[in-house]
Design a protein around this motif. Structure first.
Motif, PDB file in Angstrom:
ATOM      1  N   CYS A 167       1.075  -1.173  -0.166  1.00 40.76           N
ATOM      2  CA  CYS A 167       0.217  -0.371   0.139  1.00 40.76           C
ATOM      3  C   CYS A 167       0.680   1.277   0.282  1.00 40.76           C
ATOM      4  O   CYS A 167       0.772   2.209  -0.314  1.00 40.76           O
ATOM      5  N   VAL A 170       2.467   1.890  -3.211  1.00 41.06           N
ATOM      6  CA  VAL A 170       1.450   1.839  -4.395  1.00 41.06           C
ATOM      7  C   VAL A 170       1.201   3.750  -4.612  1.00 41.06           C
ATOM      8  O   VAL A 170       0.881   4.618  -5.047  1.00 41.06           O
ATOM      9  N   ALA A 171       1.478   4.247  -2.898  1.00 39.99           N
ATOM     10  CA  ALA A 171       0.958   5.677  -2.884  1.00 39.99           C
ATOM     11  C   ALA A 171       1.654   6.208  -3.476  1.00 39.99           C
ATOM     12  O   ALA A 171       1.551   7.703  -3.167  1.00 39.99           O
ATOM     13  N   GLN A 189      -5.958   6.202   1.552  1.00 37.96           N
ATOM     14  CA  GLN A 189      -6.962   5.377   0.833  1.00 37.96           C
ATOM     15  C   GLN A 189      -6.107   4.031   0.522  1.00 37.96           C
ATOM     16  O   GLN A 189      -7.617   3.040   0.621  1.00 37.96           O
ATOM     17  N   ALA A 190      -5.127   3.535  -0.142  1.00 35.14           N
ATOM     18  CA  ALA A 190      -4.766   2.153  -0.234  1.00 35.14           C
ATOM     19  C   ALA A 190      -5.187   1.253   0.504  1.00 35.14           C
ATOM     20  O   ALA A 190      -5.747   0.047   0.768  1.00 35.14           O
TER      21      ALA A 190
END
Length: 197
Positions: A167, A170-171, A189-190
């Motif tokens: 996460c 990805v962020a 959000q992730a």
């Protein structure tokens, strides 16, 4: 005699920190490939030969800084309230890297691009991931409820740690590509998508 060694170690650590700081500034400006050892040594006020007394090469500069960030996250995770759920504690601990990145956004984005796009640092990035998982997984494990009657290996802590790190990555990638975004919001959000409250 032990005091002398401690002072020497302290001085050596200070020199290494200064060299790493200068190197990462150059990496942010020029990228990893374009930055030479000679440039790093000159920026730190030393000769190339002296540089190699402290570091084996540019790769070590990258990996060491990445591992230091992991140590800060681990320390923050240790300091979270013991009754806090593992996922919540991991998210809070990640602020140790998220806050400085947001405070120095232009510099941090350039470095994230380097880590993502330059093949020469790929091995360091993979090693960072492995070492962060190694140091964070036991700290996550102590926050999990005991398994009742479970047989075989307990993979829960490793899975939670790997998921949280994915996460974060990805962020960071999304943040690099969208300058108007906030890294902390993207990470929230992730992590909420993977582990809804």
């Amino acid at each position: 005699m032990p005091t002398e060694l401690t002072l020497r170690d302290h001085a050596r650590g200070a020199v290494r920190d200064e060299v790493m700081k200068r190197a990462w500034l150059l990496f942010a400006e020029q990228g990893f490939e374009a930055t030479t050892v000679d440039q790093i040594a000159a920026a730190a006020g030393m000769s190339r030969r002296t540089f190699f007394r402290y570091f084996s090469g540019k790769d070590e500069l990258v990996l060491e800084r990445l591992l230091e960030s992991g140590d800060r996250v681990a320390a923050a995770l240790r300091d979270r309230p013991s009754d806090e759920p593992a996922w919540t504690a991991l998210r809070a601990a990640f602020d140790e890297v998220v806050r400085p990145q947001e405070q120095h956004a232009a510099h941090s984005r350039a470095l994230q691009l380097m880590l993502r796009d330059e093949p020469a640092v790929r091995a360091s990035v993979l090693e960072r991931r492995r070492r962060w998982e190694e140091v964070l997984t036991p700290l996550v494990a102590v926050r999990l409820p005991r398994r009742h009657g479970g047989r075989g290996p307990d993979v829960r802590a490793a899975a939670l740690t790997a998921g949280a790190l994915a996460c974060l990555e990805v962020a960071q990638e999304a943040w690099v590509d969208e300058p108007r975004s906030r890294l902390s919001t993207l990470l929230d959000q992730a992590m909420a998508a993977v582990h809804p409250a």
